[in-house]
Design an enzyme around this catalytic site. Structure first.
Site, PDB file in Angstrom:
ATOM      1  N   SER A 155      11.263  -5.856   8.438  1.00 11.19           N
ATOM      2  CA  SER A 155      10.880  -6.958   9.322  1.00 11.19           C
ATOM      3  C   SER A 155      11.145  -6.559  10.772  1.00 11.19           C
ATOM      4  CB  SER A 155      11.683  -8.206   8.936  1.00 11.19           C
ATOM      5  OG  SER A 155      12.020  -8.951  10.061  1.00 11.19           O
ATOM      6  N   SER A 156      10.074  -6.533  11.580  1.00 12.59           N
ATOM      7  CA  SER A 156      10.250  -6.037  12.948  1.00 12.59           C
ATOM      8  C   SER A 156      11.150  -6.966  13.754  1.00 12.59           C
ATOM      9  CB  SER A 156       8.905  -5.818  13.626  1.00 12.59           C
ATOM     10  OG  SER A 156       8.350  -7.027  14.019  1.00 12.59           O
ATOM     11  N   ASN A 157      11.068  -8.283  13.512  1.00 16.13           N
ATOM     12  CA  ASN A 157      11.916  -9.165  14.315  1.00 16.13           C
ATOM     13  C   ASN A 157      13.389  -8.983  13.956  1.00 16.13           C
ATOM     14  OD1 ASN A 157      13.024 -11.829  12.959  1.00 16.13           O
ATOM     15  ND2 ASN A 157      11.093 -11.376  11.955  1.00 16.13           N
ATOM     16  N   GLU A 217       0.553  -8.468  12.000  1.00 13.81           N
ATOM     17  CA  GLU A 217       0.101  -9.524  12.928  1.00 13.81           C
ATOM     18  C   GLU A 217      -0.871  -8.941  13.954  1.00 13.81           C
ATOM     19  OE1 GLU A 217       3.141 -11.893  15.081  1.00 13.81           O
ATOM     20  OE2 GLU A 217       1.653 -12.004  16.685  1.00 13.81           O
TER      21      GLU A 217
END
Ligand code: F3S
Length: 290
Positions: A229-231, A135
């Site tokens: 997944s960073s979140n 992103e």
């Protein structure tokens, strides 16, 4: 056993929209006569979930892994995932006459617009986020000047800018709100001329808040998500702070739950790219067996 499932667990609006876009494209191509069908690609994995990606691959959707690979494609439909991409990716598709189906989350698109418009006015862009995250790479690619990425308070402290310049601070949508506020405070204290646009997505914030509240009262916490997944990783970090026994799993197969006799409450949450069926499986397993 008291099981609390977070209401905000799982797909956020943007991811759901991107996954549905792929499904719609598969359906649209299937409805065409064979000679008119186009190959379907996604630019990068549509979500950080190998099961969902594999399922789409089995239906013929190919994942483009690099710009070089994209440049070779002269025919087909390319779907942009919710993370968004830099401007030059759109330019390549246009040059190659490839159909672009844009599933960039509107909240990310908003950041692209801000960065593009502000940088065109000569404002310098500071992105609070994790450098290298897709992103952030996408956001960087909308600035006409050179943006700076700041991921920690230390990096903000050592930022050596020009107080005479104008800066615009935006954030990666999945960045932690308190860390963002700390970083912004440092820029303000140092006297920089900053226009701050908090572009952290509410979905992430709400999921994090809810996870924090549940893990405060849970004896065991289960975070379901992909390690890439960073979140999901952040969700794990938040829960781990409040609840020592926090498990980070991808699917039910990874769960080797050991409950102490004193355990009364199990909390469950999941990252933005975890499909509902996996959450359901974990939830009913815990309810059935403990
Ligand atoms: Fe969009 Fe927020 Fe999800 S920015 S992709 S709705 S986390």
């Amino acid at each position: 056993m008291n099981v609390i499932l977070a209401e905000s667990a799982g797909f956020c609006f943007g991811v759901e929209r991107a996954v549905n876009t792929v499904k719609e494209q598969i359906l649209a191509q299937d409805n065409l006569p064979e000679e008119q069908r186009l190959p379907i690609y996604t630019y990068g994995s549509i979500i950080h979930n190998k099961h969902v990606v594999k399922d789409f691959e089995d239906k013929g959707v190919k994942v483009i892994e690099s710009i070089e690979e994209l440049q070779e494609i002269k025919k087909g439909v390319v779907i942009i995932r919710s993370h968004g991409v830099e401007k030059k990716i759109y330019d390549i598709m246009e040059q190659n006459h490839v159909t672009c189906v844009d599933a960039t989350c509107p909240f990310v698109k908003r950041i692209h617009t801000i960065v593009h418009t502000e940088s065109e006015k000569g404002v310098h862009i500071i992105i609070v986020g994790n450098d290298g995250h897709p992103e952030v790479e996408g956001i960087k690619g909308w600035a006409v000047n050179r943006p700076v990425v700041v991921g920690t308070a230390q990096e903000a402290e050592s930022f050596d800018g020009d107080p005479a310049l104008e800066y615009c601070i935006v954030s990666q949508t999945t960045f932690q709100n308190d860390k963002f506020q700390d970083i912004v405070a440092i820029f303000c204290e140092k006297g920089y001329n900053v226009n701050v646009v908090n572009t952290i997505c509410n979905a992430t914030h709400e999921r994090q808040e809810e996870a924090c509240k549940i893990s405060e009262k849970a004896d065991i916490m289960i975070v379901i998500g992909d390690p890439n997944s960073s979140n999901s990783r952040k969700l794990y970090e938040i829960c781990r702070k409040e609840c020592e026994r926090t498990y980070f799993i991808q699917t039910l197969d990874d769960l080797h739950l050991e409950l102490p006799d004193s355990a009364k409450t199990v909390g469950i949450t999941a990252g933005a790219s975890t499909p509902n069926n996996i959450i359901e499986e974990v939830q009913s397993y815990v309810r059935r067996n403990f």
